[in-house]
Write an enzyme that holds these catalytic residues in place. Structure first.
Site, PDB file in Angstrom:
ATOM      1  N   ASP A  46      -8.748  27.070  47.144  1.00 33.86           N
ATOM      2  CA  ASP A  46      -7.384  26.607  46.889  1.00 33.86           C
ATOM      3  C   ASP A  46      -7.183  25.138  47.261  1.00 33.86           C
ATOM      4  O   ASP A  46      -6.055  24.639  47.239  1.00 33.86           O
ATOM      5  CB  ASP A  46      -6.405  27.460  47.698  1.00 33.86           C
ATOM      6  CG  ASP A  46      -6.700  27.384  49.206  1.00 33.86           C
ATOM      7  OD1 ASP A  46      -7.852  27.640  49.592  1.00 33.86           O
ATOM      8  OD2 ASP A  46      -5.781  27.085  49.987  1.00 33.86           O
ATOM      9  N   HIS A  47      -8.265  24.437  47.562  1.00 36.49           N
ATOM     10  CA  HIS A  47      -8.185  23.096  48.131  1.00 36.49           C
ATOM     11  C   HIS A  47      -7.659  22.041  47.163  1.00 36.49           C
ATOM     12  O   HIS A  47      -7.255  20.959  47.581  1.00 36.49           O
ATOM     13  CB  HIS A  47      -9.572  22.662  48.619  1.00 36.49           C
ATOM     14  CG  HIS A  47     -10.197  23.598  49.595  1.00 36.49           C
ATOM     15  ND1 HIS A  47     -10.574  24.888  49.256  1.00 36.49           N
ATOM     16  CD2 HIS A  47     -10.531  23.448  50.900  1.00 36.49           C
ATOM     17  CE1 HIS A  47     -11.096  25.486  50.307  1.00 36.49           C
ATOM     18  NE2 HIS A  47     -11.069  24.636  51.314  1.00 36.49           N
ATOM     19  N   GLY A  48      -7.653  22.336  45.864  1.00 43.30           N
ATOM     20  CA  GLY A  48      -7.238  21.344  44.887  1.00 43.30           C
ATOM     21  C   GLY A  48      -5.810  20.865  45.066  1.00 43.30           C
ATOM     22  O   GLY A  48      -5.501  19.697  44.809  1.00 43.30           O
ATOM     23  N   ARG A  58      -0.946  24.076  64.932  1.00 50.04           N
ATOM     24  CA  ARG A  58      -0.969  22.652  64.605  1.00 50.04           C
ATOM     25  C   ARG A  58       0.427  22.070  64.804  1.00 50.04           C
ATOM     26  O   ARG A  58       1.379  22.524  64.193  1.00 50.04           O
ATOM     27  CB  ARG A  58      -1.399  22.433  63.151  1.00 50.04           C
ATOM     28  CG  ARG A  58      -2.852  22.811  62.885  1.00 50.04           C
ATOM     29  CD  ARG A  58      -3.188  22.729  61.409  1.00 50.04           C
ATOM     30  NE  ARG A  58      -4.608  23.001  61.197  1.00 50.04           N
ATOM     31  CZ  ARG A  58      -5.150  23.231  59.991  1.00 50.04           C
ATOM     32  NH1 ARG A  58      -4.399  23.222  58.914  1.00 50.04           N
ATOM     33  NH2 ARG A  58      -6.450  23.464  59.897  1.00 50.04           N
ATOM     34  N   TYR A  86      -2.740  29.000  61.897  1.00 44.97           N
ATOM     35  CA  TYR A  86      -3.365  27.994  62.748  1.00 44.97           C
ATOM     36  C   TYR A  86      -2.319  27.383  63.666  1.00 44.97           C
ATOM     37  O   TYR A  86      -1.122  27.364  63.348  1.00 44.97           O
ATOM     38  CB  TYR A  86      -4.002  26.878  61.914  1.00 44.97           C
ATOM     39  CG  TYR A  86      -4.990  27.360  60.877  1.00 44.97           C
ATOM     40  CD1 TYR A  86      -5.934  28.328  61.180  1.00 44.97           C
ATOM     41  CD2 TYR A  86      -4.979  26.839  59.590  1.00 44.97           C
ATOM     42  CE1 TYR A  86      -6.838  28.769  60.233  1.00 44.97           C
ATOM     43  CE2 TYR A  86      -5.889  27.258  58.636  1.00 44.97           C
ATOM     44  CZ  TYR A  86      -6.813  28.235  58.958  1.00 44.97           C
ATOM     45  OH  TYR A  86      -7.705  28.679  58.022  1.00 44.97           O
ATOM     46  N   GLY A  88     -14.490  28.200  52.825  1.00 44.14           N
ATOM     47  CA  GLY A  88     -14.524  27.499  51.558  1.00 44.14           C
ATOM     48  C   GLY A  88     -15.566  26.417  51.487  1.00 44.14           C
ATOM     49  O   GLY A  88     -16.656  26.602  50.959  1.00 44.14           O
ATOM     50  N   ARG A  89     -15.262  25.236  52.052  1.00 47.39           N
ATOM     51  CA  ARG A  89     -16.113  24.060  51.850  1.00 47.39           C
ATOM     52  C   ARG A  89     -17.540  24.247  52.324  1.00 47.39           C
ATOM     53  O   ARG A  89     -18.478  23.737  51.698  1.00 47.39           O
ATOM     54  CB  ARG A  89     -15.484  22.842  52.536  1.00 47.39           C
ATOM     55  CG  ARG A  89     -14.357  22.230  51.743  1.00 47.39           C
ATOM     56  CD  ARG A  89     -13.565  21.231  52.539  1.00 47.39           C
ATOM     57  NE  ARG A  89     -12.740  21.889  53.549  1.00 47.39           N
ATOM     58  CZ  ARG A  89     -11.791  21.300  54.238  1.00 47.39           C
ATOM     59  NH1 ARG A  89     -11.540  20.020  54.036  1.00 47.39           N
ATOM     60  NH2 ARG A  89     -11.071  21.965  55.117  1.00 47.39           N
ATOM     61  N   GLY A 118     -13.503  25.788  58.714  1.00 45.82           N
ATOM     62  CA  GLY A 118     -13.190  24.453  59.180  1.00 45.82           C
ATOM     63  C   GLY A 118     -13.744  23.384  58.248  1.00 45.82           C
ATOM     64  O   GLY A 118     -14.035  23.632  57.079  1.00 45.82           O
ATOM     65  N   LYS A 142      -6.565  35.383  59.216  1.00 42.37           N
ATOM     66  CA  LYS A 142      -7.583  34.331  59.244  1.00 42.37           C
ATOM     67  C   LYS A 142      -7.219  33.308  60.308  1.00 42.37           C
ATOM     68  O   LYS A 142      -6.125  32.742  60.292  1.00 42.37           O
ATOM     69  CB  LYS A 142      -7.675  33.657  57.875  1.00 42.37           C
ATOM     70  CG  LYS A 142      -8.621  32.468  57.823  1.00 42.37           C
ATOM     71  CD  LYS A 142      -8.663  31.868  56.421  1.00 42.37           C
ATOM     72  CE  LYS A 142      -9.521  30.624  56.363  1.00 42.37           C
ATOM     73  NZ  LYS A 142      -9.616  30.070  54.983  1.00 42.37           N
TER      74      LYS A 142
END
Length: 268
Positions: A26-28, A148, A146, A231-232, A204, A177
């Protein structure tokens, strides 16, 4: 649990192992067309053939078309978004609904909440609304939670991670997650604090040490994690299919790292 949710969960969590291997792509929206997901169809095919259980994308990517061939892959539609260009880059807003995801054939939906952000109240309210809608429709909900914000000194701190996991459990997630907290002992407490809701680890930032990444996955599983959502570190690997094969072995065959690497070339 409704019959519909039970059936959909088995498309995400392996019914025999009780674990899952999810690849978010979903990073796009957040950072643009990253290397590894510029050709989204190729990325999906690679992780599917390697043995991932589910992919996670935004609704527009899902609409690009059904694969129609190859190994089956569960579909999770992400409902939260922000961009790295925003002055409020940690504030997620809803960009989709459970009903839209169902129309696209989704097996589950996901949201992202950053506790500690100045706009935490709105994100928690969105979490509550999506949890209610997902429960009504019998759709599994994955919550990425998360720590943050201005008061968060270290988002990987075990107490912060445990707080994130508990928020996910308290507000109705079916899968939570969170970051890995750094040790088997501390992450065992994170899992325990989630009260039985499956907890998976995030990957991460992209790491150059594949072996360190695999060791982290193995440690998380040993601590009681129900798998991973990474993902990455998967789709930006030179051979995502090969790495996915190794990760499938770790998650579903419970292999040690060296055993999982055996016979798979080009991973480390």
């Amino acid at each position: 649990m409704s019959t519909g949710k039970a059936i959909r969960l088995e498309r995400i969590i392996n019914r025999n192992t009780g674990r899952t291997f999810i690849v978010p792509m979903d990073h796009g929206v957040t950072v643009g067309p990253l290397e590894g997901i510029r050709d989204i169809r190729a990325a999906v095919a690679a992780i599917a053939e390697g043995g991932a259980d589910a992919g996670l994308v935004h609704k527009g990517i899902a609409r690009l078309g059904h694969r129609g061939s190859g190994r089956d892959l569960g579909l999770i539609i992400h409902l939260s978004a922000c961009t790295s260009l925003s002055p409020s880059a940690n504030t997620k807003v809803l960009v989709g609904t459970v009903e839209e995801a169902l129309k696209l054939g989704a097996d589950g939906v996901s949201i992202h909440v950053n506790i500690g952000d100045e706009n935490e109240p709105s994100m928690l309210a969105d979490f509550g609304r999506i949890a209610a809608s997902a429960a009504e429709w019998g759709v599994p909900l994955l919550a990425m939670v998360y720590a943050r914000g201005p008061k968060v000194a270290n988002e990987f701190d075990p107490d912060a991670v445990a707080h994130c996991a508990r928020v996910g459990a308290e507000l109705g997630a079916d899968i939570i997650k969170v970051h890995y907290s750094g040790s088997v002992e501390s992450f065992s407490r994170v899992v325990q604090g989630a009260g039985g809701v499956p907890v998976v680890i995030a990957g991460g930032e992209r790491t150059d040490s594949v072996r360190s990444f695999l060791d982290m996955v193995r440690d998380a599983l040993d601590a009681g994690a129900s798998g991973l959502s990474v993902g990455r570190n998967v789709f930006q690997h030179p051979d995502p299919r090969a790495l996915a094969t190794v990760l499938r072995r770790l998650v579903h065959e419970d292999m040690a790292v060296d055993e999982a690497l055996n016979g798979v070339s080009g991973v480390v």
